[in-house]
Design a protein around this motif. Structure first.
Motif, PDB file in Angstrom:
ATOM      1  N   VAL A 129       0.842  -1.197   0.000  1.00 20.96           N
ATOM      2  CA  VAL A 129       0.000   0.000   0.000  1.00 20.96           C
ATOM      3  C   VAL A 129       0.877   1.248   0.000  1.00 20.96           C
ATOM      4  N   ASP A 130       0.296   2.379  -0.391  1.00 20.84           N
ATOM      5  CA  ASP A 130       1.041   3.634  -0.347  1.00 20.84           C
ATOM      6  C   ASP A 130       0.953   4.227   1.063  1.00 20.84           C
ATOM      7  N   VAL A 131       1.678   5.300   1.292  1.00 25.77           N
ATOM      8  CA  VAL A 131       1.759   5.886   2.631  1.00 25.77           C
ATOM      9  C   VAL A 131       0.402   6.386   3.114  1.00 25.77           C
ATOM     10  N   ASP A 132      -0.415   6.920   2.204  1.00 27.35           N
ATOM     11  CA  ASP A 132      -1.721   7.426   2.616  1.00 27.35           C
ATOM     12  C   ASP A 132      -2.633   6.296   3.083  1.00 27.35           C
ATOM     13  N   GLU A 133      -2.667   5.207   2.330  1.00 28.34           N
ATOM     14  CA  GLU A 133      -3.499   4.067   2.731  1.00 28.34           C
ATOM     15  C   GLU A 133      -2.960   3.425   4.010  1.00 28.34           C
ATOM     16  N   PHE A 134      -1.624   3.345   4.120  1.00 28.71           N
ATOM     17  CA  PHE A 134      -0.998   2.801   5.317  1.00 28.71           C
ATOM     18  C   PHE A 134      -1.432   3.601   6.551  1.00 28.71           C
ATOM     19  N   THR A 135      -1.321   4.910   6.449  1.00 31.18           N
ATOM     20  CA  THR A 135      -1.677   5.787   7.565  1.00 31.18           C
ATOM     21  C   THR A 135      -3.144   5.625   7.941  1.00 31.18           C
ATOM     22  N   GLU A 136      -4.008   5.610   6.954  1.00 28.30           N
ATOM     23  CA  GLU A 136      -5.447   5.463   7.205  1.00 28.30           C
ATOM     24  C   GLU A 136      -5.744   4.117   7.852  1.00 28.30           C
ATOM     25  N   GLU A 137      -5.158   3.048   7.327  1.00 28.69           N
ATOM     26  CA  GLU A 137      -5.388   1.709   7.875  1.00 28.69           C
ATOM     27  C   GLU A 137      -4.880   1.594   9.312  1.00 28.69           C
ATOM     28  N   MET A 138      -3.709   2.173   9.573  1.00 31.17           N
ATOM     29  CA  MET A 138      -3.144   2.101  10.922  1.00 31.17           C
ATOM     30  C   MET A 138      -3.998   2.886  11.923  1.00 31.17           C
ATOM     31  N   LYS A 139      -4.488   4.028  11.492  1.00 27.90           N
ATOM     32  CA  LYS A 139      -5.331   4.842  12.381  1.00 27.90           C
ATOM     33  C   LYS A 139      -6.649   4.161  12.695  1.00 27.90           C
ATOM     34  N   ASN A 140      -7.145   3.333  11.770  1.00 26.19           N
ATOM     35  CA  ASN A 140      -8.446   2.711  11.932  1.00 26.19           C
ATOM     36  C   ASN A 140      -8.357   1.202  12.158  1.00 26.19           C
TER      37      ASN A 140
END
Length: 143
Positions: A129-140
């Motif tokens: 995944v890209d950094v944006d999807e990674f960040t979103e997934e980790m936050k949720n």
């Protein structure tokens, strides 16, 4: 000193401090394993650490300040980079998780949750995944 030289020297110093912090984490159990050493070699290349600076930092990593990211988003971005590097290093199984868990604690993640954080981060690295999807997934990840 020009503005660009000042920026470059500050960026270089930040990378050296970041690298020294990771060396400190790797040394937290008193030894740098072969897998950790290989990881540090690749990380030094990525952070543009010279060979002489690499040697100096390994010998005297405690002289560099620990500057964990204070922003949760920056912490997640660094975790993203580290998870991808650990995944790309082909360290298999528990050693891969153990290394990322140590690094996540060094970034300031709660040791009580670090196993889950490392598991999720490595799964996302595997999915590329890209950094944006990674960040979103980790936050949720708990939803």
């Amino acid at each position: 000193m020009s503005f660009s030289e000042l920026f470059e020297s500050g960026f270089k110093k930040r990378n050296e401090d970041h690298f020294a912090s990771i060396v400190r984490v790797a040394m937290s159990d008193g030894v740098i394993t072969g897998e950790e050493h290989a990881f540090l070699d690749r990380l030094a290349t990525r952070l543009d650490i010279t060979e002489s600076d690499y040697t100096t930092i390994l010998k005297d990593y405690k002289s560099h300040p620990i500057n964990p990211p204070t922003s949760y988003n920056v912490r997640l971005e660094r975790l993203f980079d580290l998870a991808r590097m650990v995944w790309a290093d082909d360290i298999e199984g528990p050693k891969q998780h153990r290394l990322l868990e140590k690094l996540a604690v060094g970034l300031g993640f709660n040791p009580k949750n670090v196993k889950y954080i490392a598991d999720k981060a490595l799964a996302l690295a595997h999915e590329n995944v890209d950094v944006d999807e990674f960040t979103e997934e980790m936050k949720n990840m708990n939803q």
